[in-house]
Design an enzyme around this catalytic site. Structure first.
Site, PDB file in Angstrom:
ATOM      1  N   ASP A  43       0.876  -1.173   0.000  1.00  0.00           N
ATOM      2  CA  ASP A  43       0.000   0.000   0.000  1.00  0.00           C
ATOM      3  C   ASP A  43       0.911   1.220   0.000  1.00  0.00           C
ATOM      4  O   ASP A  43       2.121   1.118   0.216  1.00  0.00           O
ATOM      5  CB  ASP A  43      -0.914  -0.006   1.234  1.00  0.00           C
ATOM      6  CG  ASP A  43      -1.860   1.188   1.286  1.00  0.00           C
ATOM      7  OD1 ASP A  43      -2.269   1.663   0.211  1.00  0.00           O
ATOM      8  OD2 ASP A  43      -2.179   1.657   2.386  1.00  0.00           O
ATOM      9  N   SER A  44       0.320   2.388  -0.229  1.00  0.00           N
ATOM     10  CA  SER A  44       1.124   3.604  -0.138  1.00  0.00           C
ATOM     11  C   SER A  44       1.500   3.895   1.308  1.00  0.00           C
ATOM     12  O   SER A  44       2.559   4.463   1.584  1.00  0.00           O
ATOM     13  CB  SER A  44       0.368   4.794  -0.732  1.00  0.00           C
ATOM     14  OG  SER A  44      -0.819   5.039  -0.003  1.00  0.00           O
ATOM     15  N   TYR A  91      -1.682   7.926  -2.807  1.00  0.00           N
ATOM     16  CA  TYR A  91      -1.816   7.646  -4.225  1.00  0.00           C
ATOM     17  C   TYR A  91      -2.936   8.453  -4.880  1.00  0.00           C
ATOM     18  O   TYR A  91      -2.918   8.670  -6.094  1.00  0.00           O
ATOM     19  CB  TYR A  91      -2.090   6.158  -4.445  1.00  0.00           C
ATOM     20  CG  TYR A  91      -0.854   5.277  -4.340  1.00  0.00           C
ATOM     21  CD1 TYR A  91       0.428   5.791  -4.498  1.00  0.00           C
ATOM     22  CD2 TYR A  91      -0.982   3.921  -4.090  1.00  0.00           C
ATOM     23  CE1 TYR A  91       1.549   4.982  -4.400  1.00  0.00           C
ATOM     24  CE2 TYR A  91       0.134   3.092  -4.000  1.00  0.00           C
ATOM     25  CZ  TYR A  91       1.394   3.625  -4.151  1.00  0.00           C
ATOM     26  OH  TYR A  91       2.497   2.822  -4.078  1.00  0.00           O
ATOM     27  N   GLY A  92      -3.891   8.902  -4.095  1.00  0.00           N
ATOM     28  CA  GLY A  92      -5.004   9.657  -4.662  1.00  0.00           C
ATOM     29  C   GLY A  92      -4.589  10.965  -5.315  1.00  0.00           C
ATOM     30  O   GLY A  92      -5.355  11.542  -6.093  1.00  0.00           O
ATOM     31  N   CYS A 122      -4.861  -1.635  -1.266  1.00  0.00           N
ATOM     32  CA  CYS A 122      -5.154  -0.215  -1.489  1.00  0.00           C
ATOM     33  C   CYS A 122      -6.269  -0.133  -2.514  1.00  0.00           C
ATOM     34  O   CYS A 122      -6.144  -0.705  -3.606  1.00  0.00           O
ATOM     35  CB  CYS A 122      -3.905   0.503  -1.990  1.00  0.00           C
ATOM     36  SG  CYS A 122      -4.176   2.223  -2.476  1.00  0.00           S
ATOM     37  N   ASN A 123      -7.347   0.540  -2.180  1.00  0.00           N
ATOM     38  CA  ASN A 123      -8.459   0.649  -3.117  1.00  0.00           C
ATOM     39  C   ASN A 123      -8.059   1.422  -4.366  1.00  0.00           C
ATOM     40  O   ASN A 123      -8.370   1.012  -5.487  1.00  0.00           O
ATOM     41  CB  ASN A 123      -9.663   1.319  -2.436  1.00  0.00           C
ATOM     42  CG  ASN A 123     -10.354   0.395  -1.461  1.00  0.00           C
ATOM     43  OD1 ASN A 123     -11.046  -0.531  -1.850  1.00  0.00           O
ATOM     44  ND2 ASN A 123     -10.165   0.644  -0.179  1.00  0.00           N
ATOM     45  N   CYS A 145     -11.534   2.818   2.299  1.00  0.00           N
ATOM     46  CA  CYS A 145     -10.080   2.998   2.260  1.00  0.00           C
ATOM     47  C   CYS A 145      -9.496   1.957   3.198  1.00  0.00           C
ATOM     48  O   CYS A 145     -10.011   1.764   4.322  1.00  0.00           O
ATOM     49  CB  CYS A 145      -9.689   4.404   2.704  1.00  0.00           C
ATOM     50  SG  CYS A 145      -7.898   4.650   2.915  1.00  0.00           S
ATOM     51  N   THR A 146      -8.434   1.291   2.765  1.00  0.00           N
ATOM     52  CA  THR A 146      -7.895   0.199   3.571  1.00  0.00           C
ATOM     53  C   THR A 146      -7.330   0.671   4.907  1.00  0.00           C
ATOM     54  O   THR A 146      -7.208  -0.123   5.843  1.00  0.00           O
ATOM     55  CB  THR A 146      -6.812  -0.561   2.786  1.00  0.00           C
ATOM     56  OG1 THR A 146      -5.791   0.345   2.360  1.00  0.00           O
ATOM     57  CG2 THR A 146      -7.410  -1.259   1.573  1.00  0.00           C
ATOM     58  N   HIS A 147      -6.990   1.937   5.016  1.00  0.00           N
ATOM     59  CA  HIS A 147      -6.507   2.467   6.297  1.00  0.00           C
ATOM     60  C   HIS A 147      -7.582   2.417   7.377  1.00  0.00           C
ATOM     61  O   HIS A 147      -7.270   2.253   8.562  1.00  0.00           O
ATOM     62  CB  HIS A 147      -6.091   3.937   6.133  1.00  0.00           C
ATOM     63  CG  HIS A 147      -4.772   4.162   5.481  1.00  0.00           C
ATOM     64  ND1 HIS A 147      -4.528   3.855   4.165  1.00  0.00           N
ATOM     65  CD2 HIS A 147      -3.622   4.705   5.965  1.00  0.00           C
ATOM     66  CE1 HIS A 147      -3.287   4.191   3.858  1.00  0.00           C
ATOM     67  NE2 HIS A 147      -2.711   4.709   4.926  1.00  0.00           N
TER      68      HIS A 147
END
Length: 267
Positions: free
Chosen positions: A7-8, A39-40, A70-71, A177-179
């Site tokens: 992921d970022s 990344y957005g 990461c979506n 969001c994966t966070h």
């Protein structure tokens, strides 16, 4: 077997922890991309380039599968990553759990980053799997960055803003969001205060972990307990790295830290 989770930022933590709980014998490679987070803010082709670069660094550690946790990364880079690594290394992406939320037929909120909230991808998922009038799209400004910082006050402020923007008729929430799964309890508490009911939460670490194991031909065991899998390597923006101290702020992070390879010290 060895699985890379990328992921970022810290969005990969809950997914790595889910894999570790289901298969305590798995070895894990954790990769984040702090030089380009979030990344957005990047163009789609840049996101694809970053995911492939980070995944290539993971592949050098003889991984058997790669999870893009990461979506945004899955949205724009899954096809490129699969073209690069499959069939030799399965690549698994994530999708916001809009389908099961929509199947309830009740009002729900999709909490996501600002970029994901206005994306054609999220719009398409809602149109396909839900009644659009029941789906409340909530941009969570700064929440992912606050989670990456490990600051409970910044996290609380970002959650409070998103909760205030969530309509009171909301009965469930999709963590887009994966966070966000790292602060699931805080989100539930804020929405309960807002709506007067505890919302049902739709998130995807466990389904993604099960899909990863299926791709590897492994059966889950130790799902409800067991020690987490060993973290054998840490990668930061394609370079050898160390685990950030912010992981200790979250139960899933502490789970991974408890089985970190002695060579992979916290920075």
């Amino acid at each position: 077997m060895r699985v890379a989770v990328i992921d970022s930022g810290l969005g990969m933590v809950a997914y790595a922890a889910a894999l570790a709980r289901m298969r305590p014998d798995l070895e894990l490679v954790l990769a984040r991309d702090p030089d380009y987070m979030p990344y957005g803010l990047l163009e789609p082709h840049q996101i694809a380039e970053r995911i492939v670069t980070v995944a290539s660094a993971c592949a050098r550690h003889d991984v058997d599968a790669i999870v893009i946790a990461c979506n945004t990364g899955s949205m724009y880079a899954l096809e490129s990553a699969r073209a690069r690594f499959e069939p030799g290394i399965p690549v698994i992406g994530v999708v916001p759990a809009i389908r099961p939320a929509g199947a309830t037929g009740r009002p729900f909120a999709v909490w996501a980053t600002a970029a994901a909230t206005v994306s054609d991808y999220q719009t398409g998922l809602i149109a396909r799997f839900a009644s659009p009038e029941l789906a409340h799209r909530i941009p969570c400004y700064g929440l992912a960055e606050a989670i990456d910082s490990g600051s409970s006050s910044l996290v609380a402020d970002a959650i409070a803003r998103a909760a205030a923007a969530t309509p009171a008729d909301t009965e469930s929430v999709v963590l887009g969001c994966t966070h966000y799964g790292l602060v699931r309890d805080e989100i539930v508490a804020a929405l309960a205060a807002r709506t007067g009911r505890e919302p049902q939460v739709f998130d995807s670490p466990e389904p993604v972990a099960r899909q990863t194991l299926r791709r590897l031909g492994l059966a889950p065991h130790g799902v409800s307990g067991g020690r987490p899998g060993a973290v054998v390597a840490v990668i930061e923006s394609g370079r050898p790295g160390t685990l950030p101290p912010q992981l200790a702020a979250y139960p899933a992070g502490r789970l991974l830290l408890s089985r970190c390879d002695p060579a992979e010290k916290i920075s």
